[in-house]
Structures are given as C-alpha cells and as structure tokens.
Design an enzyme around this catalytic site. Structure first.
Site, PDB file in Angstrom:
ATOM      1  N   HIS A 162       0.847  -1.119   0.175  1.00 55.44           N
ATOM      2  CA  HIS A 162       0.032   0.116  -0.127  1.00 55.44           C
ATOM      3  C   HIS A 162       0.743   1.164  -0.059  1.00 55.44           C
ATOM      4  O   HIS A 162       0.126   2.241   0.287  1.00 55.44           O
ATOM      5  CB  HIS A 162      -0.885  -0.061   1.092  1.00 55.44           C
TER       6      HIS A 162
HETATM    7  S1  FES Z   1       1.752  -0.466   3.287  1.00 57.23           S
HETATM    8 FE1  FES Z   1       0.320  -1.889   3.776  1.00 57.23          FE
HETATM    9  S2  FES Z   1       1.095  -3.485   4.575  1.00 57.23           S
HETATM   10 FE2  FES Z   1       2.842  -2.226   3.946  1.00 57.23          FE
END
Ligand code: FES
Length: 188
Positions: free
Chosen positions: A153
């Site tokens: 993410h």
């Molecule tokens: S940014 Fe979501 S698990 Fe690493």
C-alpha cells in the site's frame, strides 16, 4: 440434654461452632484444591517450551560479510529480519531528520546499539498490514527515503527504518539484540 443441632456441630480450631455439613463441604473443597494443584503441575511442565523452541527463540548472525551499503534478509522467529550495514551517507541522512516531525519519533541511535550505529537491525514486516517491504536485496526499490518500501500500500521507510510516508503507523520493529563480539550479533 443434647439436641439434634448439638450432635451435628463440631468445634473449629478458633472455637467457632461449625455445623457438620459445613465441615464436609470445606473438606471436599480442600481436597479439590489439592487435586487441582497435583493436576496443574504436569500441565505447567507440558507448557514449558521445549529445547527446540528455546533454540528458535534467539539466533546469532555474523555480520562481517555484509558489505557497507548492503543488507541481508534472514529469519527470526519465523518472520523476516533485515540487517543493514549503513553507509556513512545513510547514517548522516538519518541523523539530519527532525525527529519531532516523525510519525514515531526515534533517533537512529535509539534504534541501534552504541558503537554499532552502522548496523540497522529490524523486522522485515511492514507495520501496516504485515507485508515484507522491499529494499533489503540488491537492486530492490528502497522508496523515497532510501530505506525500505512496502509495495502493498505504499509505505516508505527511511535509512533508519522509520516510517516517513504511507499508511504504516509505526517504524519497522527493532527486535531485542546484542553484539556478543565485534561481528556477531545475538538476536532475541
Ligand atoms: S503498506 Fe500496507 S502492508 Fe505495507
């Protein structure tokens, strides 16, 4: 003349009258207590970690082979662990940051051992939802802050493994560790 009530009464050590039925109840509870203790001991013994598990609890790594500017990925308690040999520029970059501006304010010194600030040892587990960040292997993307980048993410960690951008709430976790010699580190 003795009454029925009197015959059902025994005298407790404190001189308080205890009715026979109460005495039987107390005796039964005491016995149950002893029984539970006798059963609990083997159960507790069974719950003690075995020698194999204790061996897994800590690992030793010789860091002498990690070139300056490189990192290795190993495993600690079944989770990825990163050991990075920081370059002087990476140390400088980490120390230049205004700590108060960080999501989780920590200095590089607080995340390393005295005299060994050039070895950054962190879990390789993103603190957002647990993906393994990139940046430990040669050629992998390190993110905008030249540390680690979590592709799940988009969390960016800096050269001290501190969260700088993206959804991860905290810095990469530093496990408990100590150097047992100049080049060997015991983790856990
Ligand atoms: S940014 Fe979501 S698990 Fe690493």
């Amino acid at each position: 003349m003795a009454t029925v009530e009197d015959t059902n009464t025994v005298t407790a050590a404190m001189g308080e009258p205890v009715r026979r039925r109460d005495f039987i109840n107390i005796a039964a509870v005491s016995f149950a207590g002893v029984g539970a203790g006798a059963i609990a001991l083997p159960l507790i013994n069974q719950m003690n970690p075995s020698a194999d598990v204790l061996a897994l609890a800590s690992i030793e790594v010789d860091v002498s082979a990690i070139a300056v500017g490189s990192a290795i990925k190993t495993e600690f308690r079944k989770q990825p662990l990163f050991i990075r040999h920081l370059k002087p520029e990476e140390i400088e970059a980490a120390n230049k940051v205004d700590v108060a501006s960080l999501r989780e304010p920590q200095t590089l010194a607080e995340r390393t051992q005295p005299g060994k600030e050039n070895y950054l040892i962190t879990m390789g587990v993103c603190t957002h939802l647990g993906c393994v960040p990139l940046g430990a292997a040669d050629g992998e993307v390190k993110g905008e802050y030249d540390g680690y980048f979590c592709p799940c993410h988009g969390s960016h960690y800096d050269t001290a493994g501190r969260i700088r951008k993206g959804p991860a709430p905290t810095n990469l976790v530093v496990p408990e560790y100590a150097f047992t010699s100049d080049t060997v580190v015991k983790i856990g």
